[in-house]
Design a protein around this motif. Structure first.
Motif, PDB file in Angstrom:
ATOM      1  N   HIS A 132      45.109  26.665  69.864  1.00 12.97           N
ATOM      2  CA  HIS A 132      46.165  26.389  68.904  1.00 12.97           C
ATOM      3  C   HIS A 132      46.354  24.879  68.810  1.00 12.97           C
ATOM      4  CE1 HIS A 132      50.195  26.341  67.109  1.00 12.97           C
ATOM      5  NE2 HIS A 132      49.994  27.615  66.767  1.00 12.97           N
ATOM      6  N   LEU A 133      46.788  24.408  67.634  1.00 14.44           N
ATOM      7  CA  LEU A 133      46.943  22.966  67.442  1.00 14.44           C
ATOM      8  C   LEU A 133      47.896  22.360  68.471  1.00 14.44           C
ATOM      9  CD1 LEU A 133      46.275  20.449  65.846  1.00 14.44           C
ATOM     10  CD2 LEU A 133      48.107  21.026  64.250  1.00 14.44           C
ATOM     11  N   ILE A 134      48.971  23.065  68.804  1.00 10.46           N
ATOM     12  CA  ILE A 134      49.893  22.563  69.815  1.00 10.46           C
ATOM     13  C   ILE A 134      49.163  22.412  71.153  1.00 10.46           C
ATOM     14  CG2 ILE A 134      51.958  23.078  71.164  1.00 10.46           C
ATOM     15  CD1 ILE A 134      52.564  22.142  68.367  1.00 10.46           C
ATOM     16  N   GLY A 135      48.333  23.389  71.482  1.00  9.84           N
ATOM     17  CA  GLY A 135      47.545  23.304  72.717  1.00  9.84           C
ATOM     18  C   GLY A 135      46.581  22.135  72.699  1.00  9.84           C
ATOM     19  N   GLN A 136      45.979  21.883  71.528  1.00  6.72           N
ATOM     20  CA  GLN A 136      45.066  20.746  71.414  1.00  6.72           C
ATOM     21  C   GLN A 136      45.798  19.421  71.641  1.00  6.72           C
ATOM     22  OE1 GLN A 136      42.464  20.811  67.936  1.00  6.72           O
ATOM     23  NE2 GLN A 136      42.756  23.018  67.739  1.00  6.72           N
ATOM     24  N   VAL A 137      46.999  19.295  71.057  1.00  6.77           N
ATOM     25  CA  VAL A 137      47.770  18.058  71.231  1.00  6.77           C
ATOM     26  C   VAL A 137      48.219  17.911  72.678  1.00  6.77           C
ATOM     27  CG1 VAL A 137      49.858  16.830  70.533  1.00  6.77           C
ATOM     28  CG2 VAL A 137      48.485  18.019  68.823  1.00  6.77           C
ATOM     29  N   GLN A 265      46.392   4.959  72.018  1.00  3.99           N
ATOM     30  CA  GLN A 265      45.324   5.925  72.272  1.00  3.99           C
ATOM     31  C   GLN A 265      45.485   7.164  71.405  1.00  3.99           C
ATOM     32  OE1 GLN A 265      42.551   5.852  74.549  1.00  3.99           O
ATOM     33  NE2 GLN A 265      43.048   3.678  74.440  1.00  3.99           N
ATOM     34  N   PHE A 266      46.722   7.567  71.158  1.00  8.74           N
ATOM     35  CA  PHE A 266      46.975   8.802  70.422  1.00  8.74           C
ATOM     36  C   PHE A 266      46.855   8.612  68.912  1.00  8.74           C
ATOM     37  CE2 PHE A 266      49.733  12.117  68.586  1.00  8.74           C
ATOM     38  CZ  PHE A 266      49.209  13.238  69.201  1.00  8.74           C
ATOM     39  N   PHE A 267      47.455   7.538  68.377  1.00 15.42           N
ATOM     40  CA  PHE A 267      47.468   7.323  66.930  1.00 15.42           C
ATOM     41  C   PHE A 267      46.410   6.332  66.449  1.00 15.42           C
ATOM     42  CE2 PHE A 267      51.940   8.791  67.442  1.00 15.42           C
ATOM     43  CZ  PHE A 267      51.913   9.824  66.528  1.00 15.42           C
ATOM     44  N   GLY A 268      45.872   5.537  67.337  1.00 13.24           N
ATOM     45  CA  GLY A 268      44.894   4.538  66.933  1.00 13.24           C
ATOM     46  C   GLY A 268      45.367   3.127  67.270  1.00 13.24           C
ATOM     47  N   ALA A 269      44.426   2.238  67.480  1.00 16.52           N
ATOM     48  CA  ALA A 269      44.751   0.890  67.933  1.00 16.52           C
ATOM     49  C   ALA A 269      45.490   0.070  66.880  1.00 16.52           C
ATOM     50  CB  ALA A 269      43.470   0.162  68.351  1.00 16.52           C
ATOM     51  N   GLY A 270      45.464   0.501  65.626  1.00 15.14           N
ATOM     52  CA  GLY A 270      46.059  -0.298  64.558  1.00 15.14           C
ATOM     53  C   GLY A 270      47.562  -0.178  64.424  1.00 15.14           C
ATOM     54  N   VAL A 271      48.192   0.773  65.114  1.00 15.85           N
ATOM     55  CA  VAL A 271      49.631   0.969  64.946  1.00 15.85           C
ATOM     56  C   VAL A 271      50.411  -0.097  65.710  1.00 15.85           C
ATOM     57  CG1 VAL A 271      49.399   3.448  64.588  1.00 15.85           C
ATOM     58  CG2 VAL A 271      49.767   2.571  66.895  1.00 15.85           C
ATOM     59  N   LEU A 352      54.842  15.121  67.233  1.00  9.23           N
ATOM     60  CA  LEU A 352      53.625  14.298  67.299  1.00  9.23           C
ATOM     61  C   LEU A 352      52.484  14.952  66.522  1.00  9.23           C
ATOM     62  CD1 LEU A 352      53.623  13.095  71.025  1.00  9.23           C
ATOM     63  CD2 LEU A 352      54.315  11.824  68.989  1.00  9.23           C
ATOM     64  N   ALA A 353      52.359  16.271  66.664  1.00 13.07           N
ATOM     65  CA  ALA A 353      51.305  16.989  65.933  1.00 13.07           C
ATOM     66  C   ALA A 353      51.521  16.898  64.428  1.00 13.07           C
ATOM     67  CB  ALA A 353      51.256  18.451  66.381  1.00 13.07           C
ATOM     68  N   MET A 354      52.777  17.025  63.994  1.00 17.89           N
ATOM     69  CA  MET A 354      53.087  16.943  62.569  1.00 17.89           C
ATOM     70  C   MET A 354      52.730  15.562  62.012  1.00 17.89           C
ATOM     71  SD  MET A 354      56.720  19.008  62.571  1.00 17.89           S
ATOM     72  CE  MET A 354      57.014  18.835  60.805  1.00 17.89           C
ATOM     73  N   LEU A 355      53.037  14.521  62.780  1.00 22.10           N
ATOM     74  CA  LEU A 355      52.743  13.167  62.320  1.00 22.10           C
ATOM     75  C   LEU A 355      51.245  12.895  62.289  1.00 22.10           C
ATOM     76  CD1 LEU A 355      55.532  11.187  64.214  1.00 22.10           C
ATOM     77  CD2 LEU A 355      55.423  11.660  61.757  1.00 22.10           C
ATOM     78  N   LYS A 356      50.558  13.310  63.341  1.00 17.46           N
ATOM     79  CA  LYS A 356      49.127  12.987  63.441  1.00 17.46           C
ATOM     80  C   LYS A 356      48.302  13.747  62.418  1.00 17.46           C
ATOM     81  CE  LYS A 356      45.348  12.435  66.724  1.00 17.46           C
ATOM     82  NZ  LYS A 356      44.949  12.419  68.150  1.00 17.46           N
ATOM     83  N   TYR A 357      48.698  14.984  62.123  1.00 24.76           N
ATOM     84  CA  TYR A 357      47.877  15.831  61.249  1.00 24.76           C
ATOM     85  C   TYR A 357      48.519  16.080  59.885  1.00 24.76           C
ATOM     86  CZ  TYR A 357      45.172  16.627  65.468  1.00 24.76           C
ATOM     87  OH  TYR A 357      44.394  16.441  66.583  1.00 24.76           O
ATOM     88  N   GLY A 358      49.602  15.366  59.573  1.00 28.51           N
ATOM     89  CA  GLY A 358      50.185  15.447  58.242  1.00 28.51           C
ATOM     90  C   GLY A 358      50.776  16.799  57.901  1.00 28.51           C
ATOM     91  N   ILE A 359      51.458  17.423  58.837  1.00 29.29           N
ATOM     92  CA  ILE A 359      52.062  18.740  58.629  1.00 29.29           C
ATOM     93  C   ILE A 359      53.537  18.557  58.285  1.00 29.29           C
ATOM     94  CG2 ILE A 359      52.598  20.937  59.738  1.00 29.29           C
ATOM     95  CD1 ILE A 359      50.092  20.421  61.490  1.00 29.29           C
TER      96      ILE A 359
END
Length: 377
Positions: A132-137, A265-271, A352-359
């Motif tokens: 599940h996506l929550i499990g992946q995060v 590490q989670f969102f990318g080095a550019g944030v 965090l999952a909603m932000l990272k994957y646009g949900i």
């Protein structure tokens, strides 16, 4: 003594057989040899070799017995040998025929089975499940913190008010409890103490410090429960990861470095990141941690023009609360607040999952709609 395999190639006189009583034992050896050979006839080719070995006109076993035992025997012995040979022949011929039928029947069944199943057709494709996506995060977050020395601990979802509130510096009549109005269990009369569904995973920070002496570096993933009305951003059940680090000489700089490392590490080095002053009963000082909007790049403007709907034009998105552990908390776990220091944080996994994957809707995490789940194999 000669073996049964070559006795049929010799005369009775050569074998020393002079009495009728010896003939029965001799034919019994031959029959035993026949039964052994019949077991090796498993297909058409081996059956033909078996048949010719016993019924062949020139060198078959029965022909050898006729030539070497019957024809050379005395008149008295011929009657005994002839009778035994006729009995053996009838047995051999019937068994060879039965063996042929059995092999032929097996071949037909194999062919019929082959005709029933078209082996050229593709097999049945069984759908494979996935996390599940929550499990992946959860796994992504655990991997990041594990790489910098944190361990993972888990605890009960049913807690006591002491661990859920009091030991975290939230006494019974503290106004913060109004924001954490939760689900209490309906227990039998006379129960030792009330129980509730935990409102955060922070109780495991207390339980861990009770069992361990510093240094302590743990994260606590799990489900939590609050009495929220379900909508696109709220649910009465959601997921959290709490973090705790306690040791000698841990400073706010260690705290900010750890959190910033995780976010990049989670969102990318550019944030980009920032802290804002806040308040939590169990941390002092307390902060809210923000990250530059990953949808508009921190500009506050949508790609198609207008204001970014995610950050409301501010260019920043609030992620989670954190801070340095309040010294009052150490008193509940018998740590010396003058010798140790540490930091704690708590983040919502669903957010965090909603932000990272646009949900856009937190409810989809709990609806088990495979059309949604298949998008995150």
């Amino acid at each position: 003594m000669a073996s049964s395999e070559n006795k049929t190639a010799r005369t009775l006189a050569d074998l020393g057989v002079t009495q009728p009583t010896q003939v029965s034992a001799l034919f019994l050896e031959v029959r035993t040899r026949f039964e052994s050979d019949s077991l090796l006839a498993r297909d058409e080719s081996s059956w033909k070799h078996f048949r010719d070995a016993w019924l062949g006109r020139k060198s078959g076993v029965l022909t050898q017995i006729t030539d070497n035992w019957l024809k050379t025997a005395t008149l008295e012995m011929k009657r005994v040998v002839g009778a035994a040979l006729n009995e053996l022949r009838a047995h051999v011929e019937s068994q060879i025929e039965e063996r042929r039928k059995a092999i032929e029947s097996g071949t037909q069944e194999t062919a019929a089975a082959r005709d029933r199943f078209d082996l050229s057709l593709p097999g049945v494709i069984r759908p494979l499940g996935s996390h599940h996506l929550i499990g992946q995060v959860f796994q992504q977050i655990e991997d990041i913190f594990f790489s910098i020395g944190f361990s993972v601990v888990e605890g009960p979802e049913i807690e006591t008010p002491y661990y859920n509130f009091e030991a975290l510096n939230i006494p019974e009549f503290h106004p913060v409890r109004d924001d954490m109005d939760t689900f209490y269990l309906d227990l039998p009369k006379g129960a030792a103490q009330p129980l509730l569904l935990r409102t955060h995973t922070s109780p495991m920070q207390i339980r861990t410090m009770e069992k361990r002496q510093p240094p302590v570096r743990v994260i606590v993933p799990g489900k939590v429960y609050r009495r929220d009305n379900p909508d696109a951003t709220h649910s009465f059940i959601f997921h959290q990861v709490e973090g705790l680090a306690v040791d000698q000489d841990i400073t706010f700089c260690d705290f900010t470095g750890t959190i910033e490392y995780f976010v990049k590490q989670f969102f990318g080095a550019g944030v980009k990141t920032r802290f804002r002053p806040s308040y939590f009963p169990f941390t002092e000082p307390s902060v809210e941690f923000d990250v530059s909007c990953i949808f508009c790049g921190g500009s506050g403007s949508a790609a198609g023009g207008g204001t970014c709907s995610k950050c409301k034009g501010s260019g920043w998105i609030e992620l989670f609360g954190a801070g340095m552990v309040d010294p009052a908390v150490y008193g509940f776990v018998k740590y010396d607040a003058k010798k140790v220091s540490g930091f704690a944080f708590g983040m919502g996994i669903d957010r965090l999952a909603m932000l990272k994957y646009g949900i856009d809707d937190i409810q989809v995490f709990f609806q088990n709609d495979v059309r949604f789940l298949r998008q995150f194999p």
